[in-house]
Scaffold this active site. Sequence first.
Site, PDB file in Angstrom:
ATOM      1  N   ARG A 121      10.900   3.658  -4.619  1.00  0.00           N
ATOM      2  CA  ARG A 121      11.305   2.277  -4.937  1.00  0.00           C
ATOM      3  C   ARG A 121      11.634   2.151  -6.428  1.00  0.00           C
ATOM      4  NH1 ARG A 121       8.161  -0.052  -0.627  1.00  0.00           N
ATOM      5  NH2 ARG A 121       8.901   1.280   1.035  1.00  0.00           N
ATOM      6  N   ARG A 144       8.727  -3.609   2.948  1.00  0.00           N
ATOM      7  CA  ARG A 144      10.082  -3.686   2.383  1.00  0.00           C
ATOM      8  C   ARG A 144      10.654  -5.095   2.419  1.00  0.00           C
ATOM      9  NH1 ARG A 144      12.139   1.202   6.023  1.00  0.00           N
ATOM     10  NH2 ARG A 144      10.251   0.582   7.113  1.00  0.00           N
ATOM     11  N   LYS A 191      -5.885  -0.381   7.105  1.00  0.00           N
ATOM     12  CA  LYS A 191      -4.658  -0.064   7.848  1.00  0.00           C
ATOM     13  C   LYS A 191      -4.568   1.436   8.105  1.00  0.00           C
ATOM     14  CE  LYS A 191      -0.065   0.862   6.447  1.00  0.00           C
ATOM     15  NZ  LYS A 191       1.165   0.531   5.733  1.00  0.00           N
ATOM     16  N   SER A 228       8.144  -4.685   9.113  1.00  0.00           N
ATOM     17  CA  SER A 228       9.569  -5.032   9.078  1.00  0.00           C
ATOM     18  C   SER A 228      10.456  -3.847   9.467  1.00  0.00           C
ATOM     19  CB  SER A 228       9.982  -5.619   7.731  1.00  0.00           C
ATOM     20  OG  SER A 228       9.742  -4.744   6.661  1.00  0.00           O
ATOM     21  N   GLY A 229       9.981  -2.641   9.298  1.00  0.00           N
ATOM     22  CA  GLY A 229      10.590  -1.475   9.930  1.00  0.00           C
ATOM     23  C   GLY A 229      11.982  -1.072   9.486  1.00  0.00           C
ATOM     24  N   GLY A 230      12.525  -1.684   8.449  1.00  0.00           N
ATOM     25  CA  GLY A 230      13.875  -1.332   8.011  1.00  0.00           C
ATOM     26  C   GLY A 230      14.875  -2.451   8.243  1.00  0.00           C
ATOM     27  N   LYS A 242      -0.585  -4.418  14.422  1.00  0.00           N
ATOM     28  CA  LYS A 242       0.641  -4.420  13.597  1.00  0.00           C
ATOM     29  C   LYS A 242       1.691  -3.560  14.287  1.00  0.00           C
ATOM     30  CE  LYS A 242       2.277  -3.192   8.972  1.00  0.00           C
ATOM     31  NZ  LYS A 242       1.975  -3.348   7.549  1.00  0.00           N
ATOM     32  N   TYR A 273       5.339   6.517   4.660  1.00  0.00           N
ATOM     33  CA  TYR A 273       4.743   5.517   3.790  1.00  0.00           C
ATOM     34  C   TYR A 273       3.927   6.204   2.712  1.00  0.00           C
ATOM     35  CZ  TYR A 273       4.022   0.532   3.185  1.00  0.00           C
ATOM     36  OH  TYR A 273       4.071  -0.738   2.708  1.00  0.00           O
ATOM     37  N   ASP A 332       0.827  -1.214   0.000  1.00  0.00           N
ATOM     38  CA  ASP A 332       0.000   0.000   0.000  1.00  0.00           C
ATOM     39  C   ASP A 332       0.860   1.262   0.000  1.00  0.00           C
ATOM     40  OD1 ASP A 332       0.817  -0.881   2.615  1.00  0.00           O
ATOM     41  OD2 ASP A 332      -0.455   0.684   3.476  1.00  0.00           O
ATOM     42  N   GLU A 383       3.447   2.305  14.961  1.00  0.00           N
ATOM     43  CA  GLU A 383       4.851   1.999  14.634  1.00  0.00           C
ATOM     44  C   GLU A 383       5.772   2.839  15.506  1.00  0.00           C
ATOM     45  OE1 GLU A 383       6.089   2.071  10.522  1.00  0.00           O
ATOM     46  OE2 GLU A 383       8.199   1.907  11.066  1.00  0.00           O
ATOM     47  N   GLU A 429      -1.915   0.037  13.901  1.00  0.00           N
ATOM     48  CA  GLU A 429      -0.458   0.067  13.688  1.00  0.00           C
ATOM     49  C   GLU A 429       0.192   1.243  14.399  1.00  0.00           C
ATOM     50  OE1 GLU A 429       0.828   0.147   9.578  1.00  0.00           O
ATOM     51  OE2 GLU A 429       2.928   0.166  10.140  1.00  0.00           O
ATOM     52  N   SER A 460       3.353  -8.582   8.404  1.00  0.00           N
ATOM     53  CA  SER A 460       2.679  -7.690   7.469  1.00  0.00           C
ATOM     54  C   SER A 460       3.774  -6.793   6.919  1.00  0.00           C
ATOM     55  CB  SER A 460       1.597  -6.887   8.203  1.00  0.00           C
ATOM     56  OG  SER A 460       1.008  -5.941   7.336  1.00  0.00           O
TER      57      SER A 460
END
Length: 375
Positions: free
Chosen positions: A37, A319, A159, A285-287, A243, A375, A28, A203, A201, A316
């Site tokens: 990317r 990256r 999300k 995954s956060g990096g 998440k 994001y 997303d 984060e 989420e 979830s």
Amino acid sequence: MALDDFRDELAATAVALAAPGTGLLAADESTGTIGKRFDAIGLDNSEANRRAYRTLLATTPGLAEHISGVILFEETLFQDSDPVVAAVAAADAAPEPSSGDPQPIVALFQQKGIVPGIKVDLGVEDLAGGLAGESWCTGLKGMAERAARYYARGARFAKWRAVLRISSGGCPSELAVRENAWGLARYARTCQEHGLVPIVEPEILMDGDHDIATTASVQEWVLRTVYGALAVNGVFLEGSLLKPSMTTAGADCATRPSADEVGEFTVRTLSRTVPAAVPAILFLSGGLSEEDASLCLNAINEAAAVGYAPWHLGFSFGRALQHSCLKHWGGRDVAAGQAALLARARANGAASRGAYVAGSEPSDDESLFVSNYSY
Ligand code: 13P
């Protein structure tokens, strides 16, 4: 319609997303983020390229074995597939390629049994009254109407990414923690009124030099506050998912925790704060690099096997599922991109059972950390 009309459906959707050995593909990325990317592989951020890439994801053979749901950006939810890309997968799967007509990308995921979800937040803004770098998450206004439209198009979960940071300057402030928890709760309640399972989420960015114990204590505070706000708002926990980031040290911390330490701290943090009624905890995954994300998820499941963990502990990832896929695809080689995606999906499916063998699936071993990630 109201929350009560959707209770059974919400619980069933959450359970489907929590299927053993599976997790979510977070695809997303906003148009700006997918552009970064594409930049890295020398591709224009055109609608045609975004369509081609997301068609590649939706037509990856065998993906549903490891992926229960996919988070889409609004553009993709309403976008048709690229028939040329789809034909590559069709040719792989059967001797008679299907007709090359474009189809809704969302339908391609649904045909595989992958539940479509949608990012409903509209990004973060500076938090007035907060400390430098703190943010609040926007998108509540008009969300009820958008949620109803997304449900009608086939989305069954949503999300909302709230972002907190840890710093020696006092972050997160109490204001940031309370505001972000409350926003998550208002979003979650609104989604449930319209049949969408909310992914909650909060984060915690990896930016900073704090150690893992500091992350753990901040994360306990954040999660306690989030579940307090969800309770005040009457959020139906059985029809919701969490998440979080894994509990790890800041990216600049001199002492790098091992995967086993991440596993133990993460399970301890969650067991102190997340109600057992929540069906699944699906980590971002956060990096972390692709392989590190799988190893940490595996260690979390190993720690859960000996500690208190009533929830499915899956993934979830954005990256850490897509990095080598994008690289191998490069805008041209659909089959190579799909093989790379499937390899990481398989790795993380195994990790969510605590059965991943280090290095047993190919990956790109680059750090995927981006300072102040948006994001
Ligand atoms: P990463 O796994 O790349 O951190 O992103 C997942 C995500 O969906 C963040 O909101």
